[in-house]
Design a protein around this motif. Sequence first.
Motif, PDB file in Angstrom:
ATOM      1  N   ALA A  42       0.843  -1.201   0.000  1.00 25.57           N
ATOM      2  CA  ALA A  42       0.000   0.000   0.000  1.00 25.57           C
ATOM      3  C   ALA A  42       0.877   1.249   0.000  1.00 25.57           C
ATOM      4  O   ALA A  42       2.049   1.216   0.370  1.00 25.57           O
ATOM      5  N   THR A  43       0.290   2.355  -0.434  1.00 32.99           N
ATOM      6  CA  THR A  43       1.021   3.617  -0.506  1.00 32.99           C
ATOM      7  C   THR A  43       0.716   4.456   0.720  1.00 32.99           C
ATOM      8  O   THR A  43      -0.431   4.849   0.948  1.00 32.99           O
ATOM      9  N   GLY A  44       1.725   4.713   1.529  1.00 35.47           N
ATOM     10  CA  GLY A  44       1.570   5.573   2.687  1.00 35.47           C
ATOM     11  C   GLY A  44       2.032   6.985   2.381  1.00 35.47           C
ATOM     12  O   GLY A  44       2.526   7.286   1.294  1.00 35.47           O
ATOM     13  N   ALA A  45       1.866   7.867   3.338  1.00 34.49           N
ATOM     14  CA  ALA A  45       2.229   9.269   3.159  1.00 34.49           C
ATOM     15  C   ALA A  45       3.729   9.431   2.981  1.00 34.49           C
ATOM     16  O   ALA A  45       4.526   8.734   3.616  1.00 34.49           O
ATOM     17  N   THR A  46       4.102  10.335   2.102  1.00 31.51           N
ATOM     18  CA  THR A  46       5.504  10.726   1.974  1.00 31.51           C
ATOM     19  C   THR A  46       5.856  11.664   3.122  1.00 31.51           C
ATOM     20  O   THR A  46       5.098  12.581   3.450  1.00 31.51           O
ATOM     21  N   ILE A  47       7.002  11.423   3.748  1.00 35.03           N
ATOM     22  CA  ILE A  47       7.449  12.258   4.862  1.00 35.03           C
ATOM     23  C   ILE A  47       8.487  13.242   4.327  1.00 35.03           C
ATOM     24  O   ILE A  47       9.542  12.838   3.830  1.00 35.03           O
ATOM     25  N   ASP A  48       8.187  14.520   4.409  1.00 42.05           N
ATOM     26  CA  ASP A  48       9.113  15.532   3.908  1.00 42.05           C
ATOM     27  C   ASP A  48      10.391  15.554   4.739  1.00 42.05           C
ATOM     28  O   ASP A  48      10.395  15.205   5.930  1.00 42.05           O
ATOM     29  N   ASP A  49      11.473  15.988   4.110  1.00 44.55           N
ATOM     30  CA  ASP A  49      12.750  16.103   4.813  1.00 44.55           C
ATOM     31  C   ASP A  49      12.680  17.108   5.959  1.00 44.55           C
ATOM     32  O   ASP A  49      13.546  17.118   6.834  1.00 44.55           O
ATOM     33  N   THR A  50      11.676  17.976   5.925  1.00 39.87           N
ATOM     34  CA  THR A  50      11.547  19.029   6.936  1.00 39.87           C
ATOM     35  C   THR A  50      10.661  18.630   8.105  1.00 39.87           C
ATOM     36  O   THR A  50      10.269  19.491   8.905  1.00 39.87           O
ATOM     37  N   MET A  51      10.343  17.366   8.260  1.00 36.93           N
ATOM     38  CA  MET A  51       9.313  16.934   9.216  1.00 36.93           C
ATOM     39  C   MET A  51       9.554  17.451  10.634  1.00 36.93           C
ATOM     40  O   MET A  51       8.665  18.019  11.255  1.00 36.93           O
ATOM     41  N   ASP A 227      28.410  23.369  24.065  1.00 40.05           N
ATOM     42  CA  ASP A 227      27.701  22.155  24.478  1.00 40.05           C
ATOM     43  C   ASP A 227      26.211  22.240  24.158  1.00 40.05           C
ATOM     44  O   ASP A 227      25.598  21.240  23.762  1.00 40.05           O
ATOM     45  N   LEU A 228      25.632  23.425  24.297  1.00 35.48           N
ATOM     46  CA  LEU A 228      24.211  23.571  23.977  1.00 35.48           C
ATOM     47  C   LEU A 228      23.975  23.439  22.479  1.00 35.48           C
ATOM     48  O   LEU A 228      23.043  22.752  22.041  1.00 35.48           O
ATOM     49  N   ALA A 229      24.808  24.121  21.691  1.00 36.86           N
ATOM     50  CA  ALA A 229      24.636  24.047  20.241  1.00 36.86           C
ATOM     51  C   ALA A 229      24.845  22.621  19.738  1.00 36.86           C
ATOM     52  O   ALA A 229      24.136  22.157  18.832  1.00 36.86           O
ATOM     53  N   GLU A 230      25.783  21.907  20.312  1.00 31.10           N
ATOM     54  CA  GLU A 230      26.029  20.531  19.873  1.00 31.10           C
ATOM     55  C   GLU A 230      24.878  19.602  20.259  1.00 31.10           C
ATOM     56  O   GLU A 230      24.572  18.662  19.526  1.00 31.10           O
ATOM     57  N   LYS A 231      24.242  19.865  21.377  1.00 33.20           N
ATOM     58  CA  LYS A 231      23.067  19.053  21.733  1.00 33.20           C
ATOM     59  C   LYS A 231      21.926  19.294  20.746  1.00 33.20           C
ATOM     60  O   LYS A 231      21.186  18.370  20.401  1.00 33.20           O
ATOM     61  N   ILE A 232      21.789  20.528  20.317  1.00 36.42           N
ATOM     62  CA  ILE A 232      20.769  20.824  19.310  1.00 36.42           C
ATOM     63  C   ILE A 232      21.145  20.182  17.978  1.00 36.42           C
ATOM     64  O   ILE A 232      20.306  19.577  17.307  1.00 36.42           O
ATOM     65  N   GLU A 233      22.405  20.285  17.598  1.00 37.79           N
ATOM     66  CA  GLU A 233      22.863  19.668  16.356  1.00 37.79           C
ATOM     67  C   GLU A 233      22.630  18.157  16.375  1.00 37.79           C
ATOM     68  O   GLU A 233      22.245  17.561  15.366  1.00 37.79           O
ATOM     69  N   ALA A 234      22.841  17.521  17.550  1.00 38.97           N
ATOM     70  CA  ALA A 234      22.679  16.071  17.660  1.00 38.97           C
ATOM     71  C   ALA A 234      21.245  15.625  17.400  1.00 38.97           C
ATOM     72  O   ALA A 234      20.999  14.463  17.069  1.00 38.97           O
ATOM     73  N   LEU A 235      20.290  16.544  17.553  1.00 43.55           N
ATOM     74  CA  LEU A 235      18.904  16.228  17.226  1.00 43.55           C
ATOM     75  C   LEU A 235      18.705  16.023  15.729  1.00 43.55           C
ATOM     76  O   LEU A 235      17.713  15.434  15.304  1.00 43.55           O
ATOM     77  N   ASN A 236      19.627  16.564  14.936  1.00 44.77           N
ATOM     78  CA  ASN A 236      19.495  16.527  13.473  1.00 44.77           C
ATOM     79  C   ASN A 236      18.235  17.267  13.023  1.00 44.77           C
ATOM     80  O   ASN A 236      17.413  16.729  12.266  1.00 44.77           O
ATOM     81  N   PRO A 237      18.068  18.529  13.470  1.00 43.12           N
ATOM     82  CA  PRO A 237      16.833  19.249  13.133  1.00 43.12           C
ATOM     83  C   PRO A 237      16.775  19.611  11.663  1.00 43.12           C
ATOM     84  O   PRO A 237      17.779  19.977  11.053  1.00 43.12           O
ATOM     85  N   LEU A 496       5.563  20.008   9.286  1.00 47.63           N
ATOM     86  CA  LEU A 496       6.624  20.470  10.174  1.00 47.63           C
ATOM     87  C   LEU A 496       6.142  20.296  11.611  1.00 47.63           C
ATOM     88  O   LEU A 496       4.968  20.507  11.901  1.00 47.63           O
ATOM     89  N   ALA A 497       7.061  19.933  12.510  1.00 40.56           N
ATOM     90  CA  ALA A 497       6.686  19.800  13.917  1.00 40.56           C
ATOM     91  C   ALA A 497       7.891  20.092  14.792  1.00 40.56           C
ATOM     92  O   ALA A 497       9.002  19.630  14.508  1.00 40.56           O
ATOM     93  N   SER A 498       7.669  20.857  15.880  1.00 36.26           N
ATOM     94  CA  SER A 498       8.764  21.183  16.791  1.00 36.26           C
ATOM     95  C   SER A 498       8.255  21.268  18.218  1.00 36.26           C
ATOM     96  O   SER A 498       7.326  22.015  18.517  1.00 36.26           O
ATOM     97  N   TYR A 499       8.864  20.480  19.089  1.00 33.29           N
ATOM     98  CA  TYR A 499       8.623  20.545  20.526  1.00 33.29           C
ATOM     99  C   TYR A 499       9.038  21.923  21.032  1.00 33.29           C
ATOM    100  O   TYR A 499       9.939  22.565  20.483  1.00 33.29           O
ATOM    101  N   ALA A 500       8.410  22.381  22.106  1.00 29.54           N
ATOM    102  CA  ALA A 500       8.780  23.687  22.657  1.00 29.54           C
ATOM    103  C   ALA A 500       8.498  23.709  24.161  1.00 29.54           C
ATOM    104  O   ALA A 500       7.608  23.007  24.635  1.00 29.54           O
ATOM    105  N   PRO A 501       9.254  24.557  24.898  1.00 34.23           N
ATOM    106  CA  PRO A 501      10.449  25.296  24.483  1.00 34.23           C
ATOM    107  C   PRO A 501      11.680  24.408  24.389  1.00 34.23           C
ATOM    108  O   PRO A 501      11.692  23.289  24.887  1.00 34.23           O
ATOM    109  N   LEU A 502      12.720  24.985  23.796  1.00 27.39           N
ATOM    110  CA  LEU A 502      13.935  24.229  23.524  1.00 27.39           C
ATOM    111  C   LEU A 502      14.893  24.219  24.707  1.00 27.39           C
ATOM    112  O   LEU A 502      15.451  23.179  25.056  1.00 27.39           O
ATOM    113  N   LEU A 503      15.106  25.382  25.354  1.00 19.64           N
ATOM    114  CA  LEU A 503      16.159  25.522  26.364  1.00 19.64           C
ATOM    115  C   LEU A 503      15.619  26.120  27.650  1.00 19.64           C
ATOM    116  O   LEU A 503      14.685  26.927  27.637  1.00 19.64           O
TER     117      LEU A 503
END
Length: 824
Positions: A42-51, A227-237, A496-503
């Motif tokens: 079956a054909t499911g939804a395409t997930i955009d790279d920006t999810m 350290d904060l920026a690297e933790k955000i980067e590790a999320l692969n946003p 698009l989806a983003s948890y909040a707040p970040l920090l």
Amino acid sequence: MSRTRWRLGLTVTACLVAAAVVPAPAHAEAVTDYEITLDPTATGATIDDTMYGVFFEDINRAADGGLYAELVQNRSFEYSTADNGSYTPLTSWAVNGTAQVVDDDGRLNERNRNYLSLDADSAVTNAGYNTGIRVEKGKRYDFSVWARAASGTTLTVSLKDAAGELARVRQVAAKGAWKKYTATFTATRTSNRGRLTVAATEAAALDMVSLFPRDTYKNQPNGLRKDLAEKIEALNPAFVRFPGGCLVNTGSMEDYSEASGWQRKRSYQWKDTIGPVEQRATNANFWGYNQSYGLGYYEYFRFAEDVGAMPLPVVPALVTGCGQNRATDDEALLQRHIQDTLDLIEFANGPANSKWGKVRAEMGHPKPFHLTHIGVGNEENLPNEFFARFQKFRAAIEAKYPDITVISNSGPDDTGTTFDTAWKLNREGNVDMVDEHYYNSPQWFLQNNDRYDSYDRKGPKVFLGEYASQGNAWQNALAEAAYMTGLERNADVVKLASYAPLLANEDYVQWRPDMIWFNNHASWGSASYEVQKLFMNNVGDRVVPSRATTTPDTSGPISGAVGLSTWATSAAYDDVKVTAADGTTLLSDDFSGDASQWKHVGGGSWSVQDGAYVQTDAAAENTMVTAGDPAWQDYDLHVKATKKSGNEGFLVAFGVKDTGNYYWWNLGGWNNTQSAVEKAADGGKSTIVSKAGSIETGRAYDIDIKVRGRQVSLYLDGQLWSSFTDNKPAEPFRQVVTKDDRTGDLIVKVVNAQSSAARTAIDLGGAKVASRARVTTLAAAPDDVNTETDTPVSPARSTFSGVADTFTYTFPANSVTFLRIKQR
């Protein structure tokens, strides 16, 4: 379909054979059986790279003292009582000798109003953030200051803590007009309690006193805490939404000027935040402190690029939100903000020889930032006024930049009059994308996995810009994970989806929950961080349709005691009566005597006055008192309520189990702008039904609530206000399957948010797969919370070798598990 594989289960024999390859759970009796069935044809939804992305707002000191690496607090002496009632221009500074903060024509520049006049043989010392300035042995730190000294002076700069020097003292000779002076320290010891001192031999003027770690994220100047920026980067946003939030559309929309008092409470406007840092304004922050704008639009764009994410700025639409609820009718001001938005796009994307592209290039980035999406407005509670202005922004943007996606929004809640009106306008206006925000209880997230199943596939797409369960424990993250399976299943709607707040800085918190916590020397991911990281690094490219069996619903009728409460209001209650469905009186109190039937479970000041039960503290919040039996069900509640003073109306509770589990009818909430029924579950709240409306001071209201089973009817002054049936099960077992086109992996994502293990028969629908799967599991006790010193919620990685077309896997209790299965 010609080859349907929607099978309801496996044969008993197949289940037993497959189960044999799985170790028995620790408590064999605490196992629930489930089935997951895939249909790979079956054909499911395409997930955009920006999810999935991240949302940054300067809340909880997320910028200054947080992601922005500056170590000096109040570096330009601009703190003001307009920012915070406790502030002065010398907040975070101590003076030894004589010094004063001056605002006159001798200032550094027009945007940087204050400077420090330091007498001869005097010194000032800065305490930084949290416990002090953090330095690490062997690391380098760059000091700078703008100074003016007509007769010349020697500035002695030192880094110390209570135990002594942290680096060798530096001296800087300053003379003449304003000029920037620099020095570099190498820390000889590690300390979290450092202090930076600047002493002058002769009189001098100082401004922009700064200390930066040399080791910033990507070694960027005016950079980010690593350290904060690297933790955000590790999320692969996939995207970074900035700069807010309520920060965007609160305060004045006017320009800085002498006439306006330089607008200490001016809304966030991007042109204030670019250019040399000493020429950027500071401003009052909506969340109760000062923001320096050292972390500005250029730095946001640069950070998005550094983490490989799409930049997604949000600009004000000239309708204030977050409880302020004002709309400007100044057409000239509106057009100026529209032009500012067009200029922002040019700043991001224009060639280096364009007006604003040149500004970007001069700041160090001649190449464009490739902006593709922009949000206009944030959580406006005046949907008609907002949308009229949004249309003007959108028309101007699309006329000049037709490839830019302009994002609207649906207000501050997941339901209600504002939400419905906003969505109606967005649909009728053929808006491309709508930004939804909501913060709800864990139970709500478990109940509403199907939220987007019924959305119009041809209507506006959804940007879920802010969401979180109300808490930072593992049970909150589990509920969010369960909900995210529904986001992915509906990836054709939710783009698009983003948890909040970040920090959140642990010593400066305005809002909970938060994804990443920190202090001046350490940072750690919450349980929700671990869930977001797992999903964001294992998205997949398309959904593989699948089905799962469900958990039997054991919830009975609504039951509980009754309660009275206020929120920033004084109110009086009288003639309380609870009657069973058969007419039996369960509770009757006209307060002609005492209030002995009532138990205080909240704050406030309650007393019997003139035959009524009165809460007199108009500043107190959540003042609930309760009466009755938690086992009550099928009853009618009557109460007479009168607002005496304060900001809001009153609250009448029913179905009260305990302080974290109840329903209440919130009349005149949200600064007396709307009323709603809210459900508290496990300490978090969600809205069931809401309407616009206010409560009059001094008027007595008759309130009646009828509870039958799980149906509730609410009457105000004898008229039906609303009714609802709360019968949606909180399903603890959720799953989604996606396929990674690059690797060919099937990614089976299962959330088991219950105290028993889930023994699950998995049917891959005939897919040819390898026998081994890579497994990542998050599992912990529901109340576990990650801290600086203890992270019980951490990923465990393993290999499972029992994969086949049909196999059994036991998912641990209270767990999120991802199986990456390679197809052959």
